[in-house]
Design a protein around this motif. Structure first.
Motif, short mmCIF file in Angstrom:
data_model
loop_
_atom_site.label_atom_id
_atom_site.label_comp_id
_atom_site.label_asym_id
_atom_site.label_seq_id
_atom_site.Cartn_x
_atom_site.Cartn_y
_atom_site.Cartn_z
N VAL A 1 -5.95 -31.60 -1.09
CA VAL A 1 -7.24 -31.64 -0.41
C VAL A 1 -8.03 -32.78 -1.03
CG1 VAL A 1 -9.29 -30.31 0.21
CG2 VAL A 1 -7.10 -29.16 -0.20
N ASP A 2 -8.60 -33.65 -0.20
CA ASP A 2 -9.24 -34.85 -0.76
C ASP A 2 -10.51 -34.52 -1.53
OD1 ASP A 2 -7.73 -36.95 1.33
OD2 ASP A 2 -8.26 -34.96 2.15
N ALA A 3 -11.42 -33.86 -0.85
CA ALA A 3 -12.70 -33.57 -1.50
C ALA A 3 -12.68 -32.17 -2.09
CB ALA A 3 -13.84 -33.70 -0.49
N PRO A 4 -13.27 -32.00 -3.27
CA PRO A 4 -13.34 -30.65 -3.84
C PRO A 4 -14.30 -29.79 -3.04
CG PRO A 4 -14.51 -32.20 -5.23
CD PRO A 4 -13.91 -33.00 -4.13
N ASP A 5 -13.77 -29.07 -2.12
CA ASP A 5 -14.61 -28.27 -1.23
C ASP A 5 -14.27 -26.81 -1.41
OD1 ASP A 5 -15.92 -27.03 0.81
OD2 ASP A 5 -14.66 -27.87 2.41
N PRO A 6 -15.14 -26.06 -2.07
CA PRO A 6 -14.80 -24.65 -2.38
C PRO A 6 -14.54 -23.82 -1.13
CG PRO A 6 -17.11 -25.11 -2.84
CD PRO A 6 -16.48 -26.42 -2.51
N ALA A 7 -15.17 -24.18 -0.04
CA ALA A 7 -14.96 -23.41 1.19
C ALA A 7 -13.54 -23.57 1.71
CB ALA A 7 -15.96 -23.85 2.26
N ALA A 8 -12.89 -24.69 1.31
CA ALA A 8 -11.53 -24.94 1.81
C ALA A 8 -10.58 -23.82 1.44
CB ALA A 8 -11.01 -26.26 1.24
N THR A 9 -10.83 -23.19 0.29
CA THR A 9 -9.93 -22.12 -0.14
C THR A 9 -10.07 -20.89 0.74
OG1 THR A 9 -11.60 -21.41 -1.69
CG2 THR A 9 -9.84 -22.84 -2.53
N ARG A 10 -11.04 -20.89 1.61
CA ARG A 10 -11.23 -19.73 2.48
C ARG A 10 -10.61 -19.94 3.85
NH1 ARG A 10 -13.98 -15.88 0.87
NH2 ARG A 10 -15.10 -15.97 -1.10
N ARG B 1 -2.03 -17.60 -13.02
CA ARG B 1 -1.69 -19.02 -12.90
C ARG B 1 -2.08 -19.54 -11.52
NH1 ARG B 1 4.34 -19.32 -14.91
NH2 ARG B 1 3.97 -18.78 -17.08
N ALA B 2 -1.80 -18.74 -10.51
CA ALA B 2 -2.13 -19.16 -9.15
C ALA B 2 -3.61 -19.41 -9.02
CB ALA B 2 -1.68 -18.09 -8.15
N GLY B 3 -4.40 -18.53 -9.61
CA GLY B 3 -5.84 -18.68 -9.56
C GLY B 3 -6.28 -19.97 -10.24
N ARG B 4 -5.69 -20.21 -11.41
CA ARG B 4 -6.07 -21.41 -12.16
C ARG B 4 -5.72 -22.67 -11.39
NH1 ARG B 4 -2.87 -21.70 -16.57
NH2 ARG B 4 -2.96 -19.46 -16.91
N LEU B 5 -4.48 -22.70 -10.86
CA LEU B 5 -4.03 -23.88 -10.11
C LEU B 5 -4.88 -24.10 -8.86
CD1 LEU B 5 -0.21 -23.32 -10.50
CD2 LEU B 5 -1.46 -25.33 -11.29
N ALA B 6 -5.28 -23.00 -8.26
CA ALA B 6 -6.09 -23.13 -7.04
C ALA B 6 -7.42 -23.77 -7.37
CB ALA B 6 -6.29 -21.75 -6.41
N LYS B 7 -7.96 -23.37 -8.50
CA LYS B 7 -9.25 -23.95 -8.91
C LYS B 7 -9.10 -25.44 -9.18
CE LYS B 7 -12.13 -20.35 -10.76
NZ LYS B 7 -11.49 -19.34 -11.63
N ALA B 8 -7.91 -25.81 -9.69
CA ALA B 8 -7.67 -27.23 -9.98
C ALA B 8 -7.24 -27.98 -8.74
CB ALA B 8 -6.62 -27.36 -11.08
N ARG B 9 -7.32 -27.33 -7.56
CA ARG B 9 -6.96 -27.93 -6.28
C ARG B 9 -5.50 -28.27 -6.16
NH1 ARG B 9 -10.09 -25.91 -4.18
NH2 ARG B 9 -9.31 -26.85 -2.28
N ARG B 10 -4.66 -27.66 -7.01
CA ARG B 10 -3.22 -27.93 -6.87
C ARG B 10 -2.64 -26.84 -5.97
NH1 ARG B 10 -2.08 -28.55 -13.15
NH2 ARG B 10 0.12 -28.63 -12.56
N VAL B 11 -2.92 -26.99 -4.67
CA VAL B 11 -2.71 -25.91 -3.72
C VAL B 11 -1.23 -25.49 -3.62
CG1 VAL B 11 -2.91 -25.25 -1.29
CG2 VAL B 11 -4.75 -26.52 -2.41
N GLU B 12 -0.35 -26.50 -3.49
CA GLU B 12 1.07 -26.17 -3.30
C GLU B 12 1.62 -25.38 -4.47
OE1 GLU B 12 3.20 -26.13 -0.76
OE2 GLU B 12 1.32 -26.62 0.26
N GLU B 13 1.33 -25.85 -5.70
CA GLU B 13 1.82 -25.14 -6.90
C GLU B 13 1.21 -23.74 -6.96
OE1 GLU B 13 1.86 -28.06 -10.50
OE2 GLU B 13 0.78 -29.00 -8.81
N ALA B 14 -0.06 -23.66 -6.61
CA ALA B 14 -0.74 -22.37 -6.64
C ALA B 14 -0.08 -21.39 -5.68
CB ALA B 14 -2.21 -22.55 -6.27
N ARG B 15 0.30 -21.90 -4.53
CA ARG B 15 0.95 -21.03 -3.54
C ARG B 15 2.27 -20.49 -4.06
NH1 ARG B 15 0.27 -23.86 2.31
NH2 ARG B 15 -1.67 -22.83 2.86
#
Ligand SMILES: Nc1ncnc2c1ncn2[C@@H]1O[C@H](COP(=O)(O)OP(=O)(O)OP(=O)(O)O)[C@@H](O)[C@H]1O
Ligand SMILES: [Mg+2]
Lengths: 247, 349
Positions: free
Chosen positions: B4-13, B44-58
């Protein structure tokens, strides 16, 4: 005296008077077509001819012999009169060849060898001899219906009844089935058929009967019925068919 | 598009949000062997998600979910098994001793294998080994015989009853009636009562022909009466399930009613009723135990005999084991063919 005489036949289901004193003659080598709306009694009439339904009044005669009512040997009648249904009704637990040879073996008491020889020859004529040992569920709808026709023909009937045999088929399969019926007509097979395929009816029929609410409203040669119908209801029915794009 | 390009917290929703499976992981902790890994991956998933590393988090989220499911499947099973074992040893092992007394079961004398006499003890126990099993097996053979003979008679008898019940026409109405009456009566009676009525009643009443038959033969009559009624229902349902178009087609070819039944309808019905038929035969195998009540010496009678003479309740467990040894393979096989049937019907035509 006609070959098949339907003489003031009545059929009543409970309170539903389905056939009302219907009279109709079929000569040998004729193709008589029944048309009419859903529920007009086409199937019921055909089923009465082959004693799958008992008539409640009137009489049916085949070659001068009474074949409806009490004391009739229905199995003997059915040896002379074959029927093909809309839904094929092939026996799913038998191969194509077994479907075709069952009745010749059990009813006509042919030897298995002879019955199979004839069965294969019939299947060859419709180009399905390669499928002789397949089970029906491996065949397309059109192929199944062709096999059903062959199964009826294997009894060498003198009259063949066809009840909307293409209605359950995809449009592209209709032609292959109708071609067989056309061949049979050319060979002089006597047939009575119910159909919604109006152009086909026009082409093969010797006589067309328009059924409405259990009575033959109008009958005549196909040119008359389709080209110049005399009765208002016939015209309305055909108009509906034309509007639906089926003529 | 993994980043995700911009750190957009709403994107996780949105659709692309990361599932961390935190709650399932928490619940899974009730079974720590699977719950702990579930929790670790979830965190770990939570942490990675916060760091915007979506694929690894998944990927981590997916692992958390897998572990949580393992906690359900394996964990619950473990707890149930532990509970059962605990039950076995409850009351100072009284449950275990009652149901599974080793000297009855395996011919090993309990608590006697003290160091000094081990050699003699072992020799004795080998001798002892079949002391109870062989008479039990011999008695159980009677159950098997009754089962097999009854099964064969029932298969034929029930088909006759079913066909009579389905006879067409007005004139056959009395016959249909009679067959229906028979089925209604014997489906409604407990099989144990039928055994009593036949096994004790026939000799008492001096019913002609059969009054001097053996207990085993009475048992076969009684079970045939009961199961003939059940199985005729199965046959009837099978025959009725064959589409009427099949009959119409066969009759229109000139086949008689009997020929239509024999060549077209019954063969198709038989193919369909395999599973329910097997079901009834499992019931029949179990119900062979009721012959005990008219004094036939079957597995249950032998178990009681052993129990009375040796005060060893475990003999009943042995009878249970014998019955299960026959019925469980049956039920497994039934399950197997049902599964296959389902696959076939789901797999299209
Ligand atoms: N076995 C039956 N029991 C009761 N009523 C029936 C039975 N068979 C047909 N009918 C009734 O008889 C009437 C005529 O039915 P039939 O099947 O002959 O019509 P059809 O002209 O063949 O119609 P379709 O074009 O839809 O096939 C209908 O009203 C139908 O409900
Ligand atoms: Mg119809």
């Amino acid at each position: 005296m006609a070959f098949l005489e339907i003489d003031h036949v009545d059929k009543i289901f409970g309170t539903n008077h389905v056939l009302k004193a219907i009279s109709l003659d079929v000569e040998q080598h004729q193709v008589v077509t029944l048309i009419g709306g859903s529920g007009s009694g086409k199937s019921t009439l055909l089923r009465c001819v082959n004693a799958l339904e008992e008539v409640d009044g009137g009489e049916i005669r085949l070659d001068g012999d009474r074949v409806s009512g009490r004391g009739v040997d229905v199995d003997a009648l059915r040896r002379e009169v074959g029927i093909v249904f809309q839904s094929f009704n092939l026996f799913p637990h038998m191969t194509v060849l077994q479907n075709v040879t069952l009745a010749p073996i059990k009813v006509l008491r042919l030897t298995r060898g002879l019955a199979e020889e004839r069965g294969i020859a019939l299947l060859k004529r419709i180009g399905l001899d390669a499928k002789a040992n397949e089970y029906p569920d491996r065949l397309s709808g059109g192929q199944q219906q062709r096999v059903a026709i062959v199964r009826a023909m294997a009894m060498e009937p003198r009259l063949l009844l066809l009840d909307e045999i293409t209605s359950a088929l995809d449009p592209e399969l209709v032609a292959e089935v109708l071609n067989i019926v056309r061949d049979l007509a050319e060979q002089g097979m006597t047939m009575m058929l119910a159909t919604h395929e109006m152009s086909f009816a026009r082409e093969v029929s010797s006589k067309v009967c328009f059924l409405h609410e259990g009575v033959i409203h109008e009958e005549g040669p196909p040119e008359q019925i389709f080209g110049n119908p005399q009765k208002e209801r016939t015209r309305a029915f055909l108009q509906r068919i034309i509007d639906a794009g089926r003529l | 598009m993994t980043q995700v390009d911009a750190p957009d917290p709403a994107a996780t929703r949105r659709v692309g949000r990361v599932l961390t499976y935190r709650k399932p992981a928490l619940l899974a902790l009730l079974f720590p062997p699977a719950g702990v890994p579930a929790m670790i991956h979830s965190l770990r998933a939570g942490r990675l998600a916060k760091a915007r590393r979506v694929e690894e988090a998944r990927i981590q989220g997916g692992k958390a979910r897998d572990w949580a499911w393992i906690a359900v499947g394996v964990g619950l099973t473990c707890y149930v098994v532990v509970f059962l074992v605990w039950l076995l040893f409850a009351n100072h092992g009284a449950v275990r001793r009652t149901y599974f007394k080793p000297d009855v079961f395996f011919g090993v004398k309990e608590y006697h294998a003290v160091a000094g006499s081990c050699a003699t003890q072992c020799a004795a126990s080998i001798e002892f080994h079949f002391k109870y099993w062989s008479p039990m097996l011999r008695a159980f053979w009677l159950n098997i015989q009754v089962f097999l003979i009854t099964e064969i008679i029932v298969l034929i008898w029930a088909l006759v009853v079913a066909i009579v019940r389905l006879l067409p026409g007005k004139v056959c109405a009395p016959l249909r009636w009679l067959a229906t009456l028979y089925v209604d009566i014997f489906r409604g009676l407990p099989s144990i009562l039928v055994i009593f009525l036949v096994g004790f009643g026939f000799p008492l009443a001096g019913v002609p022909i059969v009054q001097d038959w053996s207990k085993m033969q009475f048992a076969i009559i009684a079970l045939t009466l009961t199961y003939g009624a059940y199985v005729s229902e199965v046959y009837k349902a099978g025959i009725e399930s064959v589409h009427w178009g099949q009959t119409a087609a066969a009759r229109s070819l000139g086949l008689s009613y009997a020929q239509t039944m024999r060549h077209v309808v019954v063969p198709q019905a038989l193919r369909r009723i395999g599973p329910p038929l097997l079901n009834d035969f499992i019931g029949l195998q179990k119900d062979t135990a009721t012959i005990f009540f008219i004094g036939a010496f079957d597995a249950l009678a032998m178990a009681r005999f052993i129990n009375n003479n040796n005060a060893t309740f475990a003999a009943y467990t042995m009878a249970a084991v014998l019955f299960l040894a026959v019925t469980v393979p049956f039920t497994r096989y039934l399950d197997h063919i049902l599964k296959r049937q389902k696959l076939r019907t789901q797999g299209g035509t």
